[in-house]
Design a protein around this motif. Sequence first.
Motif, PDB file in Angstrom:
ATOM      1  N   GLU A  42      15.393   1.520   7.589  1.00 10.99           N
ATOM      2  CA  GLU A  42      14.925   2.774   7.069  1.00 10.99           C
ATOM      3  C   GLU A  42      13.544   3.238   8.214  1.00 10.99           C
ATOM      4  N   SER A  43      12.894   2.130   8.262  1.00 10.36           N
ATOM      5  CA  SER A  43      11.554   2.666   9.225  1.00 10.36           C
ATOM      6  C   SER A  43      12.264   3.024  10.701  1.00 10.36           C
ATOM      7  N   ARG A  44      13.111   2.546  10.941  1.00  6.06           N
ATOM      8  CA  ARG A  44      13.654   2.828  12.270  1.00  6.06           C
ATOM      9  C   ARG A  44      13.935   4.454  12.503  1.00  6.06           C
ATOM     10  N   ASP A  45      14.907   4.575  11.293  1.00  6.80           N
ATOM     11  CA  ASP A  45      15.214   6.222  11.051  1.00  6.80           C
ATOM     12  C   ASP A  45      14.048   7.060  11.201  1.00  6.80           C
ATOM     13  N   MET A  46      12.867   6.619  10.668  1.00  4.43           N
ATOM     14  CA  MET A  46      11.595   7.221  10.545  1.00  4.43           C
ATOM     15  C   MET A  46      11.040   7.434  11.927  1.00  4.43           C
ATOM     16  N   LEU A  47      10.995   6.338  12.650  1.00  7.58           N
ATOM     17  CA  LEU A  47      10.296   6.144  13.762  1.00  7.58           C
ATOM     18  C   LEU A  47      10.893   7.361  14.888  1.00  7.58           C
ATOM     19  N   LEU A  48      12.509   7.468  14.741  1.00  9.08           N
ATOM     20  CA  LEU A  48      12.964   8.081  15.449  1.00  9.08           C
ATOM     21  C   LEU A  48      12.668   9.678  15.211  1.00  9.08           C
ATOM     22  N   VAL A  49      12.358   9.811  14.126  1.00  7.78           N
ATOM     23  CA  VAL A  49      11.938  11.300  13.802  1.00  7.78           C
ATOM     24  C   VAL A  49      10.341  11.552  14.404  1.00  7.78           C
ATOM     25  N   ALA A  50       9.899  10.520  14.221  1.00  8.60           N
ATOM     26  CA  ALA A  50       8.310  10.453  14.669  1.00  8.60           C
ATOM     27  C   ALA A  50       8.331  10.638  16.269  1.00  8.60           C
ATOM     28  N   ASN A  51       9.295   9.858  16.946  1.00 11.23           N
ATOM     29  CA  ASN A  51       9.213  10.011  18.252  1.00 11.23           C
ATOM     30  C   ASN A  51       9.726  11.709  18.825  1.00 11.23           C
ATOM     31  N   ASP A  52      10.785  12.327  17.999  1.00 12.91           N
ATOM     32  CA  ASP A  52      11.360  13.429  18.274  1.00 12.91           C
ATOM     33  C   ASP A  52      10.079  14.614  18.326  1.00 12.91           C
ATOM     34  N   MET A  87      18.413  17.477  19.890  1.00 12.77           N
ATOM     35  CA  MET A  87      17.994  17.013  21.219  1.00 12.77           C
ATOM     36  C   MET A  87      17.812  15.454  21.362  1.00 12.77           C
ATOM     37  N   ARG A  88      17.493  14.909  20.171  1.00 11.22           N
ATOM     38  CA  ARG A  88      17.434  13.469  20.479  1.00 11.22           C
ATOM     39  C   ARG A  88      18.700  12.996  20.507  1.00 11.22           C
ATOM     40  N   GLU A  89      19.852  13.518  20.216  1.00 14.50           N
ATOM     41  CA  GLU A  89      21.146  13.027  20.340  1.00 14.50           C
ATOM     42  C   GLU A  89      21.370  13.366  21.928  1.00 14.50           C
ATOM     43  N   SER A  90      21.252  14.549  22.461  1.00 12.00           N
ATOM     44  CA  SER A  90      21.216  14.738  23.802  1.00 12.00           C
ATOM     45  C   SER A  90      20.687  13.842  24.783  1.00 12.00           C
ATOM     46  N   TYR A  91      19.480  13.533  24.306  1.00 10.71           N
ATOM     47  CA  TYR A  91      18.758  12.287  25.363  1.00 10.71           C
ATOM     48  C   TYR A  91      19.681  11.136  25.463  1.00 10.71           C
ATOM     49  N   ARG A  92      20.158  10.867  24.239  1.00  5.86           N
ATOM     50  CA  ARG A  92      20.955   9.590  24.195  1.00  5.86           C
ATOM     51  C   ARG A  92      22.516   9.865  24.827  1.00  5.86           C
ATOM     52  N   SER A  93      22.845  11.028  25.007  1.00  6.78           N
ATOM     53  CA  SER A  93      24.317  11.243  25.548  1.00  6.78           C
ATOM     54  C   SER A  93      24.123  11.485  27.161  1.00  6.78           C
ATOM     55  N   GLU A  94      22.647  12.070  27.400  1.00  6.74           N
ATOM     56  CA  GLU A  94      22.583  12.116  28.894  1.00  6.74           C
ATOM     57  C   GLU A  94      22.313  10.836  29.749  1.00  6.74           C
ATOM     58  N   LYS A  95      21.934   9.806  28.878  1.00  2.64           N
ATOM     59  CA  LYS A  95      21.990   8.474  29.465  1.00  2.64           C
ATOM     60  C   LYS A  95      23.199   7.902  29.982  1.00  2.64           C
ATOM     61  N   ASP A  96      24.433   8.109  29.253  1.00  2.00           N
ATOM     62  CA  ASP A  96      25.621   7.787  29.381  1.00  2.00           C
ATOM     63  C   ASP A  96      26.082   8.347  31.003  1.00  2.00           C
ATOM     64  N   VAL A 136      16.057   1.215  21.587  1.00  2.82           N
ATOM     65  CA  VAL A 136      15.839   2.755  21.780  1.00  2.82           C
ATOM     66  C   VAL A 136      17.184   3.144  22.314  1.00  2.82           C
ATOM     67  N   SER A 137      17.512   4.384  21.849  1.00  2.00           N
ATOM     68  CA  SER A 137      18.642   5.018  22.306  1.00  2.00           C
ATOM     69  C   SER A 137      18.491   5.685  23.791  1.00  2.00           C
ATOM     70  N   SER A 138      17.322   5.957  24.066  1.00  2.00           N
ATOM     71  CA  SER A 138      17.064   6.514  25.268  1.00  2.00           C
ATOM     72  C   SER A 138      15.620   6.217  25.660  1.00  2.00           C
ATOM     73  N   PHE A 139      15.219   6.429  27.032  1.00  2.00           N
ATOM     74  CA  PHE A 139      13.918   6.330  27.339  1.00  2.00           C
ATOM     75  C   PHE A 139      12.968   7.480  27.285  1.00  2.00           C
ATOM     76  N   ALA A 140      13.815   8.541  26.865  1.00  2.00           N
ATOM     77  CA  ALA A 140      13.347   9.970  26.854  1.00  2.00           C
ATOM     78  C   ALA A 140      11.950  10.089  25.819  1.00  2.00           C
ATOM     79  N   LYS A 141      10.887  10.465  26.355  1.00  2.00           N
ATOM     80  CA  LYS A 141       9.602  10.431  25.582  1.00  2.00           C
ATOM     81  C   LYS A 141       8.954   9.033  25.327  1.00  2.00           C
ATOM     82  N   GLN A 142       9.489   7.900  25.718  1.00  2.00           N
ATOM     83  CA  GLN A 142       8.904   6.463  25.247  1.00  2.00           C
ATOM     84  C   GLN A 142       7.905   6.323  26.294  1.00  2.00           C
TER      85      GLN A 142
END
Lengths: 380, 380
Positions: free
Chosen positions: A365-375, B83-92, B209-215
């Motif tokens: 649950e928190s991972r999903d939320m953190l993804l949103v936070a990172n967006d 866009m989050r999904e995009s960063y993930r797929s750009e990695k591939d 993390v699914s991608s380094f984007a914004k990390q």
Amino acid sequence: MNKAAEQSLQGLRERIDAVDQQLLQLLAQRMALVAEVGEAKHVLGLPIYVPEREAAMLAQRRAEAEVLGVPPDLIEDVLRRAMRESYRSEKDTGFKCVNPSAGPVVVVGGNGQLGKLFVQMFRLSGYEVKVLGRQQWADADALLKGASVVVVSVPIATTSAIIADLKGRLDHGTILCDLTSIKREPLAAMLDAHSGPVVGLHPMFGPDVSSFAKQLIVVCDGRQPEAYGWLLDQFALWGAHLKPSTPQFHDEAMALVQAMRHFTSFVYGNHLMAENADVRELLAFSSPIYRLELAMVGRLFAQDGALYADIILSSQTALPMFRRYLQRFESALQLLEKGDREGFIQAFGAVADWFGPFAQQFLKESRDMLLVANDRRHLG
Amino acid sequence: MNKAAEQSLQGLRERIDAVDQQLLQLLAQRMALVAEVGEAKHVLGLPIYVPEREAAMLAQRRAEAEVLGVPPDLIEDVLRRAMRESYRSEKDTGFKCVNPSAGPVVVVGGNGQLGKLFVQMFRLSGYEVKVLGRQQWADADALLKGASVVVVSVPIATTSAIIADLKGRLDHGTILCDLTSIKREPLAAMLDAHSGPVVGLHPMFGPDVSSFAKQLIVVCDGRQPEAYGWLLDQFALWGAHLKPSTPQFHDEAMALVQAMRHFTSFVYGNHLMAENADVRELLAFSSPIYRLELAMVGRLFAQDGALYADIILSSQTALPMFRRYLQRFESALQLLEKGDREGFIQAFGAVADWFGPFAQQFLKESRDMLLVANDRRHLG
């Protein structure tokens, strides 16, 4: 070759912008349709939030996404976000009145933030609503006469005294309810002040919600549930989720979650100040999870200190429980100060076992939320 | 009349489903276009995350939304999610190699979770990558020879010993770096073990993390920044945000945020267990904010107790700081036990002043997050 790639990149960006503009058009269409749904539901007296319809619809879109190679979570998240806007706009179309023959609803403290929200919702549902604030107290008897419902929505520290003041002023058939975040004391006061139907309510949300959809209201029966049933039906029609409880259980759970989190957040904020932390620098350093944790602490201090003092002080169980927490903190710290790594790991394992499958669920649950936070992250 | 309204409701629902299916089609188109953007960027060697392009694009869509009567936040949230999904797929699609003539990258501890992620990213960027795990230690000299970069990614408790073991085995020009969540001790160990370029890194994210984007990656210079500059450029190309710091400042900030939050979450989990709390019932009672706070605590216990013990024990400042926190907890509790409401409110106000505008900012940020949490709510 790079020139070609650059041109192609530019072309692709333009096509993405065009797709995004179409997305925007569809969201506008969706909102217009949802507004019409609101009208139809209003006529039919249907609740604005129907969990089964929502779940079935999302399951279908997820299955279709799978076929198209779109991650099912993506379409679900997008639609959930769009639906939030829908609930908000459905509110504006008004709600069916489940008890059209009911007398006026009187909101004691209806000038406060939460009181105002209930005033608005009752009015949107076609009830006559009267506000009984400090200014109107001289006319209290006239205002209260013939009321179908009296809602007490006043600061926690004054709730019991104001309820006691209602004694002898209410019609026997009037429903008396309160919105306080503790339930034992106000419920006892209401049962003492009134011989008719009584119900204690705790809306588990702030006055800033855009809609009642999916919001929780804890319900503690006082007396004559058959007489106040229509009121709960009205809340359900607004989209609220009703959770029955006993005042005892409610208050203990609130002390453990609400009072405890408020107090430890206060101490942590105080600690950051005393340690001369530089919030700006801490933020520049923070991964989404620490940023969120800082935000959850810092948000407390944008609010009213007196309110938190009263929530904590009004709890009969909070202070001795804080002391037990303090002792546990001391023991855990001693373990580390002795360098007892194994002891810490063992204690950690015991708690992990106790949480059981909830730990994994919370992680997800928190991972999903953190993804949103990172967006949402704005870098700089 | 109700019959008509029911039919109209059914018809509207079908039209909403049709709009949602078109939304899904557009998301699929968007993902396909973004995959092509990834290819073009790969050819051009451009980073996958370009903050300015993203900000400009979002500003345009917001302005268009305003015209259409769609809340600008709605389109922004939907696009950020897409866009989050995009960063993930750009990695591939792989990344440009910023230093094609570089010798092999050796990841010490490349079988661990974080190590594996870096192995994957370097390989996607066209580097030859070798893994030096416990099994390969006998061949360490051969593996390390000619390495352009040696990345140390091992458990915190063994980092310094393993770095010391590298002494005399590295070519003078090899870049030595580590990924540990503390920086003072490992950096000192690296400077002692190696005479060439040295840089301490702290990736502020988990291996999931699914991608380094914004990390965020914190960067502590050790020696010869001009020699390891290309490595940082490579991280930036992956989308990472680099934050320079000193080891001292980094470690103190981490103790205050990371170690402190881990430890208080541990104590709170322990406290819930000792109080015989019923997690299921607490959840049924929880508004989004308490649910999120419970999740932020419970998530700790889905993870490795030894890791947290080592993070805390490896900090030179954490334990005395925890003791100061404990004293502040004690003082605040005494205030409440004495019933000193005014004293509490005054202390609260002092912290609120200290947070200043951050308190409001945190309230807004967390409110946005809580709305998302409520969108996801499954009732029952």
